[in-house]
Design an enzyme around this catalytic site. Sequence first.
Site, PDB file in Angstrom:
ATOM      1  N   SER A 174       0.581  -1.246  -0.613  1.00  9.51           N
ATOM      2  CA  SER A 174      -0.224   0.211   0.060  1.00  9.51           C
ATOM      3  C   SER A 174       0.509   1.195   0.062  1.00  9.51           C
ATOM      4  O   SER A 174       1.392   1.793   1.363  1.00  9.51           O
ATOM      5  CB  SER A 174      -1.097   0.357   1.307  1.00  9.51           C
ATOM      6  OG  SER A 174      -1.827   0.882   1.429  1.00  9.51           O
ATOM      7  N   ASP A 327      -5.045   0.036  -9.690  1.00 10.49           N
ATOM      8  CA  ASP A 327      -6.231   1.017  -9.977  1.00 10.49           C
ATOM      9  C   ASP A 327      -6.646   1.044 -11.531  1.00 10.49           C
ATOM     10  O   ASP A 327      -8.121   1.210 -11.835  1.00 10.49           O
ATOM     11  CB  ASP A 327      -5.589   2.329 -10.064  1.00 10.49           C
ATOM     12  CG  ASP A 327      -5.867   2.565  -8.496  1.00 10.49           C
ATOM     13  OD1 ASP A 327      -6.969   2.402  -7.621  1.00 10.49           O
ATOM     14  OD2 ASP A 327      -4.982   4.083  -8.482  1.00 10.49           O
TER      15      ASP A 327
END
Length: 450
Positions: A174, A327
């Site tokens: 992350s 994404d």
Amino acid sequence: MSSHGSPIPMSSRPCGPLSGTAEVPGDKSISHRSLILGAMAVGETTITGLLEGQDVLDTAKAMRAFGAEVIDHGGGSYSVHGVGVGGFAEPENVIDCGNSGTGVRLLMGAMATSPISVTFTGDASLNSRPMARVTDPLALFGTQSVGRAGGRLPMTLVGAAEPVPVRYTVPVPSAQVKSAVLLAGLNAPGKTVVIEAEATRDHTERMLAGFGAEITVEDTDEGRVITLTGQPELKPQHIDVPRDPSSAAFPVCAALIVPGSDVLVPGIGLNPTRAGLFTTLREMGSDLTYENERTEGGEPVADLRAKFSPNLHGIEVPSERTASMIDEYPVLSVVAACATGDTVMRGVKELRVKESDRIEAMASGLRANGIEVEDGPDWWIVKGLGHGNIPGGATCQSHLDHRIAMSFLILGMVAQQPVQVDDGGPIATSFPIFEPLMASLGAQIERLPA
């Protein structure tokens, strides 16, 4: 409901060849960080090419609330008069981050080691997303947080009055968590160390170095070890924001699957921690080339030329590539539907805690449009139908997620029947010129009566 107003139903229908130049907006990740680091520097930082989507504008508003002067000069040109590391003022009101997980998590990190209290909130989508992954490591600095059950917004953070440096191993890949810890470490004495087993987008490290922070990155047996020396005086910079590869994904993927298309997408950032989609598309047999490769502002950049690729085939996407294209999986699944064979995506559990559960959202919509999908906790498989064989005709739920909405609108361009989304309003959070840009290339996207 759209995150900033009433729902905006939209429809996309089959169209002729896409052609022309797609000038996509500035990179969202770099835009957020430009504003935040500019506010933490001493002096005036100038920014050109800033993405003026709602997510980034919410971050600019937050920086003003923290005491920095953020001036809009028009056309994506901004200046930020910073207050220095540790110089944030306590906001008078709640900080509303809208739909932006990146914005809220970076802001939490930036204020976590200043002796101020800040309450954060967002739209319905953001308020359903987990924040403990950030507040847990920030607590190691001495930051306190109180939020809704499950560590969700609205949430109040009380910054550490006497912060201590930390050594933290990021449990899941992350960039948001890594960046929050590094930003918090700026105002902690000594050295803050972040270790990540799998490299994630490294804009924060590059930009901290550019602003004059003492930061080192080393690959070791533990993983990627990032060491930041705290309490620097950050020096103001001029930042020319490269164009967003996540936004470029939509005209690129559309051109690859719409017959006869030839689209140039100039000035796209090709940071290796962000360019996984383009590598994957090439492995699937796409006609996607890089032209005029160069370096701008320390970031690799190229012009992308995407042409219709009738012989796309499914592949297994390496799980180690996930962080570099997290994404882009929604729009990749649309390309996969137009390929022959199975496209297998593993190690993608992060997709379940983005703006929506993106695996469930895309799987449901693809199935409704006649495409077979299998999925599990951290994997999914799209069974491609080949070019020209997608039935379409369904209305898909966007779940307040801009990338879900745009992906299904791309699907509508190659389906036999138009594809609708219940709400395209969230697209403005990241790609405010999506509709006119796609229309200029020849797409048939329209807004429907609510």
